[in-house]
Scaffold this motif. Structure first.
Motif, PDB file in Angstrom:
ATOM      1  N   TYR A 163     -55.418  30.429 -19.193  1.00 35.30           N
ATOM      2  CA  TYR A 163     -54.021  30.167 -19.563  1.00 35.30           C
ATOM      3  C   TYR A 163     -53.109  31.314 -19.138  1.00 35.30           C
ATOM      4  O   TYR A 163     -52.015  31.091 -18.619  1.00 35.30           O
ATOM      5  CB  TYR A 163     -53.911  29.981 -21.088  1.00 35.30           C
ATOM      6  N   LEU A 164     -53.562  32.553 -19.354  1.00 33.54           N
ATOM      7  CA  LEU A 164     -52.714  33.713 -19.056  1.00 33.54           C
ATOM      8  C   LEU A 164     -52.349  33.821 -17.581  1.00 33.54           C
ATOM      9  O   LEU A 164     -51.348  34.449 -17.236  1.00 33.54           O
ATOM     10  CB  LEU A 164     -53.411  35.001 -19.502  1.00 33.54           C
ATOM     11  N   ARG A 165     -53.142  33.245 -16.701  1.00 36.70           N
ATOM     12  CA  ARG A 165     -52.812  33.303 -15.278  1.00 36.70           C
ATOM     13  C   ARG A 165     -51.504  32.580 -14.962  1.00 36.70           C
ATOM     14  O   ARG A 165     -50.934  32.745 -13.875  1.00 36.70           O
ATOM     15  CB  ARG A 165     -53.955  32.720 -14.440  1.00 36.70           C
ATOM     16  N   PHE A 166     -51.002  31.786 -15.912  1.00 31.64           N
ATOM     17  CA  PHE A 166     -49.739  31.068 -15.711  1.00 31.64           C
ATOM     18  C   PHE A 166     -48.542  31.797 -16.314  1.00 31.64           C
ATOM     19  O   PHE A 166     -47.479  31.212 -16.480  1.00 31.64           O
ATOM     20  CB  PHE A 166     -49.845  29.657 -16.307  1.00 31.64           C
ATOM     21  N   MET A 167     -48.726  33.084 -16.634  1.00 35.54           N
ATOM     22  CA  MET A 167     -47.601  33.874 -17.141  1.00 35.54           C
ATOM     23  C   MET A 167     -46.511  33.986 -16.078  1.00 35.54           C
ATOM     24  O   MET A 167     -46.802  34.116 -14.888  1.00 35.54           O
ATOM     25  CB  MET A 167     -48.080  35.267 -17.537  1.00 35.54           C
ATOM     26  N   PRO A 168     -45.233  33.990 -16.513  1.00 38.73           N
ATOM     27  CA  PRO A 168     -44.144  34.175 -15.546  1.00 38.73           C
ATOM     28  C   PRO A 168     -44.126  35.618 -15.038  1.00 38.73           C
ATOM     29  O   PRO A 168     -44.786  36.499 -15.609  1.00 38.73           O
ATOM     30  CB  PRO A 168     -42.895  33.869 -16.385  1.00 38.73           C
ATOM     31  N   PRO A 169     -43.382  35.898 -13.966  1.00 39.69           N
ATOM     32  CA  PRO A 169     -43.306  37.264 -13.448  1.00 39.69           C
ATOM     33  C   PRO A 169     -42.784  38.225 -14.517  1.00 39.69           C
ATOM     34  O   PRO A 169     -41.924  37.876 -15.330  1.00 39.69           O
ATOM     35  CB  PRO A 169     -42.328  37.153 -12.277  1.00 39.69           C
ATOM     36  N   LYS A 170     -43.295  39.447 -14.517  1.00 37.73           N
ATOM     37  CA  LYS A 170     -42.833  40.480 -15.447  1.00 37.73           C
ATOM     38  C   LYS A 170     -41.615  41.170 -14.839  1.00 37.73           C
ATOM     39  O   LYS A 170     -41.659  41.665 -13.713  1.00 37.73           O
ATOM     40  CB  LYS A 170     -43.950  41.490 -15.691  1.00 37.73           C
ATOM     41  N   THR A 171     -40.523  41.202 -15.584  1.00 43.20           N
ATOM     42  CA  THR A 171     -39.283  41.819 -15.126  1.00 43.20           C
ATOM     43  C   THR A 171     -38.762  42.756 -16.217  1.00 43.20           C
ATOM     44  O   THR A 171     -39.218  42.694 -17.366  1.00 43.20           O
ATOM     45  CB  THR A 171     -38.207  40.756 -14.826  1.00 43.20           C
ATOM     46  N   PRO A 172     -37.797  43.625 -15.899  1.00 44.86           N
ATOM     47  CA  PRO A 172     -37.230  44.491 -16.945  1.00 44.86           C
ATOM     48  C   PRO A 172     -36.630  43.683 -18.098  1.00 44.86           C
ATOM     49  O   PRO A 172     -36.642  44.132 -19.244  1.00 44.86           O
ATOM     50  CB  PRO A 172     -36.155  45.281 -16.185  1.00 44.86           C
ATOM     51  N   TYR A 193     -45.164  27.048  -9.844  1.00 41.33           N
ATOM     52  CA  TYR A 193     -45.861  26.231 -10.852  1.00 41.33           C
ATOM     53  C   TYR A 193     -45.754  26.844 -12.243  1.00 41.33           C
ATOM     54  O   TYR A 193     -45.858  26.146 -13.253  1.00 41.33           O
ATOM     55  CB  TYR A 193     -47.338  26.116 -10.455  1.00 41.33           C
ATOM     56  N   ARG A 194     -45.513  28.151 -12.298  1.00 36.44           N
ATOM     57  CA  ARG A 194     -45.526  28.867 -13.578  1.00 36.44           C
ATOM     58  C   ARG A 194     -44.140  28.817 -14.211  1.00 36.44           C
ATOM     59  O   ARG A 194     -43.370  29.773 -14.155  1.00 36.44           O
ATOM     60  CB  ARG A 194     -45.978  30.311 -13.359  1.00 36.44           C
ATOM     61  N   LYS A 195     -43.823  27.707 -14.872  1.00 39.11           N
ATOM     62  CA  LYS A 195     -42.503  27.495 -15.452  1.00 39.11           C
ATOM     63  C   LYS A 195     -42.458  27.748 -16.957  1.00 39.11           C
ATOM     64  O   LYS A 195     -41.421  27.585 -17.582  1.00 39.11           O
ATOM     65  CB  LYS A 195     -42.045  26.055 -15.161  1.00 39.11           C
ATOM     66  N   TRP A 196     -43.585  28.129 -17.556  1.00 39.18           N
ATOM     67  CA  TRP A 196     -43.631  28.305 -19.002  1.00 39.18           C
ATOM     68  C   TRP A 196     -43.141  29.698 -19.403  1.00 39.18           C
ATOM     69  O   TRP A 196     -43.258  30.656 -18.644  1.00 39.18           O
ATOM     70  CB  TRP A 196     -45.060  28.102 -19.506  1.00 39.18           C
ATOM     71  N   THR A 197     -42.623  29.826 -20.616  1.00 40.19           N
ATOM     72  CA  THR A 197     -42.211  31.126 -21.135  1.00 40.19           C
ATOM     73  C   THR A 197     -43.449  31.909 -21.580  1.00 40.19           C
ATOM     74  O   THR A 197     -44.511  31.317 -21.821  1.00 40.19           O
ATOM     75  CB  THR A 197     -41.280  30.968 -22.348  1.00 40.19           C
TER      76      THR A 197
END
Length: 577
Positions: free
Chosen positions: A259-268, A54-58
């Motif tokens: 809103y912040l709960r919809f952040m995308p996964p954190k990657t390098p 569901y988290r498709k936002w930048t």
């Protein structure tokens, strides 16, 4: 009957690469099961973990949406009110004290929300309050949403009266009812609304201020030398009293977290953008908030000292911006733009207030009643309460209401922040990952509950003068200090025994991927039949038809009245037929 021992602990630090299969079908699909809650639960995931699909936002879009929610004009009124009461220097000192405290307390909460994709209620459950204990903090939060909604709605009604001659009671009604249809569609609509309106709102707020300062530079000196209605001397007590009003907005981070709960996964690859978005969309809101409050003081001083208007008009945002625009353009255009700014600002913040309030009400109701009537029902409830407050003219006692409320908001936010910083990272008594699922947590954790109650009640008593009038202004600082001290002391006293009811959720799939993000593999919920991502699932205590392990989603477990799916605690035998 065979007895099965509990599996080894599945800790938050587990980091393995997900298998090539995108989902697991270990649990049978229950095609005849009731969907009472599962399908509704997909309504913006108001009761649960926000899944990766569901988290498709930048990161930038998420942060922009979170910041769009702080477009409220109450900041200008708050700044003007404390400026008129205490003078410019004391007001600015109070604003900065509050900003520092809010930033420090908000940072760990924003990080946890973005990293683990959970809202403030879910964070609170596993950070000292317990599964049912966090209902206490939800009540504090919903109070914040309808107090702020009523404040902004009253400001919009003032704008509609100035622009169209609409009676205040009718303006209150219009400003309330227009929000309901905008909130129904949740994050997908709100992200677009905030992104489209943010640039326009910033231009309409900043350019007139720059024009005024350039045109009348002496207004800056007048602003800095203003000592308030009572010609108050510069004092720390006055600054703290001013800070108490500003600290009422401490709970704003809970709205940003929705809103912040919809952040995308954190990657390098996205680490810098991810951290920038978390800081700006999380604790960074208070930087803009402080700037708005200082502008509010400036506008109030300008209106009183230069335009010779009354203090009652100086604290009204409608009159503040109308006076500001009138210096730049014809009166009719100034009025039109001032009303337009008021309406845009009110919509931006009150869709957030109504949305976040509905989430909090939903959490309260669903856990206590084991029913889920849908988030939209609680949008109407929250708006209705806000409308009632408007009709009772709460705006006239805004300073008192916010000062009183700030004690409870601080007690909650600082308790959870202290649990994360001290009990998780330093003392290692609280589990690192924010556990939120029923069965994994004790219903009540005395660590957070005692801290919130002690901090809130003692600071409110101080606010009402129990310890003397000289100490009363410092009640917000006492609220923060008590929460920060009591939270780790309670964890030490209880040895951290009331955090987890179980050490393992019965699922062998790792909870996190190789980058430490919540795993996106899915399982089938035995109750609803839906595919649900791993972090939102837990093994059922009820085996399948052939004795196999079944899995249930956190929402299905929340609505399980019989409790037949709830796993036993570590102290109970885990048996299967």
């Amino acid at each position: 009957m065979t007895t099965q021992t509990n599996p080894p602990t599945n800790t938050a630090s587990t980091a393995t690469t997900p298998s090539d299969t995108s989902r697991r079908m270990d649990a049978p699909r229950n095609t005849n099961a009731s969907h009472s809650g599962a399908s509704k639960g997909a309504e913006d995931f108001s009761l649960r973990f926000a899944p990766r699909h569901y988290r498709k936002w930048t990161p930038a879009v998420v942060a922009g949406s979170a910041l769009g929610g702080i477009a409220y004009l109450a900041d200008f009124s708050i700044g003007a009110t404390i400026g008129v009461q205490h003078g410019t220097i004391n007001a600015i000192g109070g604003i900065l004290i509050a900003a520092v405290l809010i930033f420090i307390s908000s940072f760990p909460l924003a990080y946890y929300a973005a990293r683990y994709n959970v809202d403030m209620d879910l964070i609170s459950r596993g950070s000292g309050l317990g599964y049912m204990g966090s209902i206490l903090t939800n009540l504090i939060f919903v109070s914040f949403t309808f107090i702020l909604f009523a404040t902004e709605g009253a400001i919009m009604a003032q704008g509609l009266k100035a622009g169209f001659g609409l009676p205040l009671w009718a303006g209150y009604l219009v400003s309330s009812l227009m929000i309901i249809p905008l909130v129904i569609y949740g994050m997908k609509f709100l992200a677009k609304l905030q992104s489209w309106t943010n640039p326009l709102w910033l231009v309409m707020m900043i350019l007139p201020m720059a024009y005024l300062v350039i045109k009348e530079p002496q207004s800056v000196n007048t602003f800095l030398s203003y000592t308030g209605e009572n010609h108050s001397p510069v004092s720390f007590a006055a600054m703290v009293l001013a800070a108490g009003v500003c600290l009422s907005l401490t709970a704003q981070i809970a709205e940003n977290i929705d809103y912040l709960r919809f952040m995308p996964p954190k990657t390098p690859e996205n680490s810098r953008a991810w951290w920038t978005a978390v800081i700006m969309g999380g604790p960074g809101w208070v930087i803009l908030g402080a700037i708005k409050q200082i502008i509010g003081v400036f506008l109030a001083v300008y209106i009183i000292a230069t335009l010779n208007q009354s203090t009652s008009l100086a604290i009204e945002p409608v009159n503040q911006f109308l006076s500001l625009y009138s210096e730049m353009m014809p009166g009719w255009l100034a009025l039109a733009l001032a009303v337009f700014l008021i309406v845009v600002s009110q919509i931006k913040i009150n869709v957030t207030n109504a949305y976040c309030g509905s989430l909090a009400w939903t959490n309260i109701y669903s856990r206590t009643m084991k029913k889920y009537p849908g988030r939209v029902v609680f949008v109407v409830v929250n708006v209705g309460i806000s409308l009632a407050l408007m009709e009772f003219n709460m705006f006239q006692v805004l300073g008192f209401v916010l000062s009183f409320y700030s004690n409870f908001a601080i007690a909650w936010i600082f308790t959870v922040a202290a649990d994360i910083v001290f009990n998780k990272y330093l003392l290692k008594l609280s589990p690192m990952a924010p556990e939120f699922r029923r069965g994994m947590l004790h219903n009540v954790n005395p660590v957070g509950v005692v801290s919130v109650l002690a901090s809130g009640t003692i600071s409110v008593a101080i606010f009402f003068g129990v310890c003397g009038d000289a100490i009363a202004p410092f009640s917000p600082l006492f609220a923060a200090a008590i929460a920060v001290i009591v939270t780790p002391l309670m964890a030490i006293a209880t040895k951290g025994e009331y955090y987890l009811r179980r050490s393992h959720d019965g699922i062998d799939i790792p909870m996190y991927d190789e980058h430490g993000n919540p795993n996106h593999e899915t399982l089938i919920c035995a109750v609803s039949g839906e595919e649900v991502e791993r972090p939102d699932m837990i093994a059922s205590a009820k085996p399948g038809p052939d004795g196999e392990t079944q899995y249930v989603s956190s929402l299905a477990l929340t609505l399980d009245r019989s409790g037949e799916h709830v796993l036993p605690s570590d102290k109970e035998p885990y048996s299967r037929s």
